[in-house]
Design a protein around this motif. Structure first.
Motif: not given
Length: 389
Positions: A68, A74, A113, A115-116, A119, A192
């Motif tokens: 997480s 990020l 990343v 894709s994170r 999301r 993702g």
């Protein structure tokens, strides 16, 4: 005259993040494929960088699934991975061919990343997002404008480096802040970006022959995107503009998907199964009967349309897609399988040329035809028993 309605800030930021993530996905196929034509070992059919990129996606998705990441971390990973890709491509432009390999790995991490980030926007409270057909189309358009001509990409990798830098910084600015009440059960891809576009069927899904055309369509994107730079270069010798070839294939993928999304009605979604099977079988016939690269190109266009219809219809609401199987291979496993197949295809192409692509598309058409035939026989038991006897 009424002004066009403006997107509210959350929706606008989410659309921008989704578009940039899809740009990275399509751009990876185009840029790494084009650079592979010039710098990858001939024995791998110039597809080794693409295979490594897919492998990096699989590993990063699997390793990062349990982590997480805070918005600050990020952003740091986004900027760092984009900077590494840009530095490697800049070194490639100055005569360091081995820098292509770390660039492929860093690009894979960058996509995971990105894709994170998407999301994170999907999980925030607010209206649910529509299926990603529009962001995918916009991302494909941007990738095509930046990297639609393989020769230009291979000759000027520094331009791709600059584009990656801008995209990385833009995504870092779009990282959503944490929210105290994240929305659970948000629709979209489970892991993702990748089980929407790179999903592989599980072995259990192949047990129902009626589903074979649908499952084969899910695999059609892989050979089509992997071969685009090779096909664009080959068609250039016959008078086609490489950028036109690339654009035509992207349109074949996404226009049918957009039509299904815009006209989402139960009858249309249910009819998608017949369209998908017909397109796959027609593509297989074209691969076997039309000589040379023309047959391969026709097969790819037909199979690209089949993929687009299946992909879009599978994201219809559950009440509208009864009996349509959702391909649900995990993100990590799907990317790893994609990497292995791309590398094998590259080796086959290096040894057999266009015949390898034709054989692959013929195989996809044969799977669809066998599935249709088996499903028909199961619906007509007397005929089935007579054939068995």
């Amino acid at each position: 005259m009424n002004a066009l309605p403006a997107l509210e800030p959350r929706a606008a930021c989410a659309l921008a993040a989704r578009t940039l993530a899809w740009t990275l996905l399509f751009g990876g196929w185009l840029v790494l494929g084009a650079l592979g034509l010039r710098h990858a070992p001939v024995a791998t059919g110039a597809l080794a960088p693409v295979a490594l990129w897919l492998l990096a996606i699989g590993v990063a998705a699997r390793v990062g699934a349990a982590w997480s990441l805070s918005p600050r971390v990020l952003r740091a990973v986004l900027v760092g991975s984009a900077a590494l890709v840009a530095a490697c491509l800049a070194a490639l432009a100055h005569g360091a061919p081995h820098s292509l390999w770390p660039a492929a790995v860093a690009w894979g991490v960058l996509i995971v990343v990105a894709s994170r980030v998407v999301r994170g926007w999907r999980r925030r409270p607010g209206p649910r997002f529509s299926p990603p057909v529009v962001p995918a189309a916009l991302g494909a358009l941007v990738a095509w404008l930046l990297a639609g001509e393989p020769a230009a990409v291979a000759a000027h990798p520094a331009a791709a480096a600059a584009a990656l830098t801008v995209i990385g910084l833009a995504l870092a600015a779009l990282v959503p802040s944490p929210h105290s009440e994240p929305r659970s059960g948000a629709p979209g891809c489970r892991s993702g970006l990748f089980d929407c576009a790179l999903a592989w069927p599980t072995l259990a899904q192949w047990r129902v022959p009626a589903h074979w055309p649908w499952l084969a369509a899910a695999l059609a994107m892989l050979p089509m995107m992997a071969s685009l730079p090779l096909l664009a270069e080959g068609c250039a010798r016959t008078g086609w503009r490489p950028q036109a070839v690339t654009g035509l294939h992207l349109l074949a993928m996404l226009v049918p998907a957009a039509v299904v999304a815009a006209l989402r009605a139960r009858v249309l979604v249910q009819a998608a199964r017949a369209f998908v099977a017909g397109l796959l079988i027609a593509g297989g016939v074209a691969a076997l009967t039309v000589p040379g690269s023309d047959g391969t190109m026709a097969a790819m266009l037909l199979h690209a349309a089949a993929w687009g219809i299946a992909w879009s219809a599978a994201m219809a609401p559950a009440t509208d897609r009864t009996r349509l199987p959702a391909v649900h291979g995990g993100a990590g496993a799907s990317a790893l399988a994609s990497a292995a197949v791309v590398l094998a295809l590259g080796v086959a192409v290096a040894g057999s040329g266009w015949a390898a692509w034709s054989a692959l598309h013929a195989a996809l058409g044969a799977i669809a035809a066998l599935g249709v035939a088996a499903a028909w026989l199961r619906r007509h038991p007397p005929v089935f028993e007579e054939l068995r006897g």
